[in-house]
Every structure is written in structure tokens, then in C-alpha cells.
Design an enzyme around this catalytic site. Sequence first.
Site, short mmCIF file in Angstrom:
data_model
loop_
_atom_site.label_atom_id
_atom_site.label_comp_id
_atom_site.label_asym_id
_atom_site.label_seq_id
_atom_site.Cartn_x
_atom_site.Cartn_y
_atom_site.Cartn_z
N ASP A 183 0.84 -1.19 0.00
CA ASP A 183 0.00 0.00 0.00
C ASP A 183 0.88 1.25 0.00
O ASP A 183 1.56 1.54 0.98
CB ASP A 183 -0.90 -0.02 1.24
CG ASP A 183 -1.98 1.04 1.21
OD1 ASP A 183 -1.97 1.87 0.28
OD2 ASP A 183 -2.84 1.04 2.10
N HIS A 185 -0.47 4.18 -0.22
CA HIS A 185 -1.28 5.06 0.63
C HIS A 185 -1.34 6.50 0.12
O HIS A 185 -1.60 7.43 0.89
CB HIS A 185 -0.74 5.04 2.06
CG HIS A 185 -1.80 5.04 3.12
ND1 HIS A 185 -2.07 6.13 3.91
CD2 HIS A 185 -2.66 4.07 3.52
CE1 HIS A 185 -3.04 5.84 4.76
NE2 HIS A 185 -3.42 4.59 4.54
N GLU A 209 -1.10 -0.64 -4.14
CA GLU A 209 -2.34 0.09 -3.88
C GLU A 209 -2.10 1.60 -3.77
O GLU A 209 -1.13 2.03 -3.16
CB GLU A 209 -2.94 -0.44 -2.58
CG GLU A 209 -4.21 0.23 -2.14
CD GLU A 209 -4.78 -0.42 -0.89
OE1 GLU A 209 -5.48 0.26 -0.12
OE2 GLU A 209 -4.51 -1.62 -0.67
N GLU A 235 -10.20 3.31 -2.69
CA GLU A 235 -10.77 3.48 -1.35
C GLU A 235 -11.28 4.89 -1.11
O GLU A 235 -12.11 5.11 -0.23
CB GLU A 235 -9.75 3.10 -0.28
CG GLU A 235 -8.59 4.07 -0.15
CD GLU A 235 -7.55 3.58 0.84
OE1 GLU A 235 -7.49 4.11 1.95
OE2 GLU A 235 -6.80 2.64 0.49
N ASP A 257 -14.90 0.99 -1.01
CA ASP A 257 -15.14 0.66 0.38
C ASP A 257 -16.64 0.60 0.61
O ASP A 257 -17.35 1.57 0.34
CB ASP A 257 -14.48 1.72 1.27
CG ASP A 257 -14.47 1.34 2.74
OD1 ASP A 257 -15.56 1.05 3.28
OD2 ASP A 257 -13.38 1.36 3.35
N HIS A 284 -12.04 -2.49 -0.14
CA HIS A 284 -11.26 -1.91 0.95
C HIS A 284 -12.05 -2.10 2.24
O HIS A 284 -13.24 -1.82 2.30
CB HIS A 284 -11.08 -0.41 0.66
CG HIS A 284 -10.32 0.35 1.69
ND1 HIS A 284 -10.93 1.18 2.60
CD2 HIS A 284 -8.99 0.43 1.93
CE1 HIS A 284 -10.01 1.75 3.36
NE2 HIS A 284 -8.83 1.32 2.98
#
Length: 381
Positions: A183, A185, A209, A235, A257, A284
Site C-alpha cells: 500500500d 497510501h 495500492e 478506497e 469501500d 477496501h
Amino acid sequence: MRIERVETFQVAPRWLFVAITTDDGITGWGEPVVEGRAATVATAVAELSDYLIGSDPSRIEDTWQVLTKGGFYRGGPVFASAVAGIDQALWDIAGKRLGVPIYDLLGGAVRDRVRIYGWIGGDRPSELAADAERQVAAGLTAVKMNGSEELTAIDVPASLAHLVDRVAEVRGVLGDSRDIAIDFHGRYSPAMARRALPLLEPYFPLFVEEPVVPELSFQLGEIARATPIPIATGERLYSRWEFREVLASGIAVAQPDLSHAGGISEVRRIASAAETYGVSLAPHCPLGPIALASCLQVDFATPNFLIQEQSLGIHYNVQTDLLDYLLDRSVFTANDGYIERPLGPGLGIEIDEKEVRRAAAAPHNWHNDIWRHADGSFAEW
């Protein structure tokens, strides 16, 4: 049957639950939350309740349309998350009323079990190998880790060397028969993402990700074309319209998500749209048990599903963990890295309402950290 009561519960570690009760005594549960903005979302749910009270809970699609479009202004994480939790609860009521799992109402199951992955390490991990070994011992066949601490737009070579060393360490534990997802992020600039991805190719990540923040999604096509590593994102995208260009960019995995992107109704549509581009679904879900149960219902009914995130033991879950608000904790038991298909009605879980009410009496006030660079400027968390 009419909706009689809508209640929200702000519970540790950082979750928000909603309970919608009908006049014939059926209660549906949902998880409408933006991490760090739980109280704000609770207010949004209360405002939407003005429409819900007295309405027919079986009109799920009509309610979704009214709640998302009836106030003229649309979208955004708070609003979409409030609708998401309400939508989950309405589907839960529908399944309980008919005595069937939600996936039966979505066309029936297309698989018998769902593959899951667990988190290792936090934002500043120090025991990655031990965490990976723990997840392997728990029977998981896939893990996910963060790819960095804070990064500048063009960081020093040591930051990339640190990333590669960490991934190599985890790959050494997992071997070639298990998967690792990484990730980013949104902490990487496009330039840093392009530098980092080729260095990770020898370790065959399941996916990388959120290589860039969602505001820079228009650059995902260039990033995806520059590497054979599957790119995942989503996400922080809240509707099928926000996914439209992203799906066409060449990403491999869509990650809406269920507690942010309009609930079961909208994620089901996002999954179908993703299928038309050959994109897999991996919802997610670093959240609570209701969010995970909602994800699983969609996963079991979605042909292009890939793998499911879950939060058991994640670094955010301090003192309270994924199973603590369930009467039957076995429903999420993993065997050989898979969760078996739940057979119970609705979401397939039983919430411990007494424990939820007890926990909500001392609501959390969780917020993510604010990071800064060495020069004092803001850094992406």
C-alpha cells in the site's frame, strides 16, 4: 412494514454503527463511517433519518436514489458514507425478513469461500518478518504492508532502498506460494511511484495500492503502463461515476469501500462496471464487523472478485478488535486463508447490541496522525 427508529453508535476503536428498526421488530445494522470523522457522519445519518422514519425499508433502490440525489448536492466521503451504512442496514433487514443471505438477493453465490488477507506492520513497522510469520501461522495466504513512511515529492535513494529491503524481507518469509500487497497510501508522487515500481517487480506483488492520491488519478494510466505490477485503487472514490475514468485507465484492481462508496447497492454496480474493463474487485475494509460482513455478501455474488481485506489485528485496533461486537465470533473464522460462505440471513452476523450500547456510552474520538516533513511542511499520511 415501516422504519420506526434509526440509531447511531460511535464505538471503539474508530467505528460508527447504525441500527435501523422496523415497526415489526426487525433491526438491520450498517457501518457508516469516515475514519476520523465519525461524529460528522453520525450527524449526516441523523439528517437523512428525517426521510427514513415512516418509510418502507424494502424499497432499497428507491431510498438510495432519494438519499443520494434528493438533496440536490451530491457525493463526497461524509455523505456517501452515511448513505452506505443506511444501505447496508436496509439490505440486512431485507435478508432477515425473507430469511436468506443478502447474496441470494443479489443473484446467488458464485463461489463457496472468499480469500482474505491480513495486515502486517504499521506506518513505521519494525517487526515485519515476525508479523508476516504470525499471519502465515494463522493460516493466511496473503498479507499487505505499507510501502513507506512520509516521502517528499522526490525523495532520497535511501527511501527506495528501505522499501525494497522491507518487501524482500517479507517475500523471504512468504515464499513464492503466498502473496504480498503493498500500500503506497497516496504518499508517493507520480515521479516517486515511477521510480519505485520497477524496483518491486522482482518480488511479484499481488498489487500496489493507491500509488498516487485520488486527485492525481488522471496519471494512473501512465503509471499502469510503466509496470507489469497490477495497480489497485479506489478506497477514496465514492461512486461509479468517480470510478469511470479510473477503470478505463488500465488499473487491475478496484477497491471501493462498502462503508464509503454508497454501500452494497453502489459497490455492486461498481463491480459490474469493473468487469467490463477486466478489472477485479477487492473491497477496501480496514473497519469493523458490519463493514466486513457487507463486503462478504458482495464478494460471494461477484464473479470478478479477487481478495478481501479484513482488520483482525490491524494496528488501528487498539483494545477493541474486529470480533468484539459479535455474539458468534466463528462467522469470520479463516481456514487456509479463506472465509466460508455464511448461511445466516441478512448480513449473516449477530451483533451484540448490549455490548455496542455499552461501548457507545464512551464514544471514541479517533483521528489520524498529522505528519510533517523535515522542513515543517505537511506530509501525506
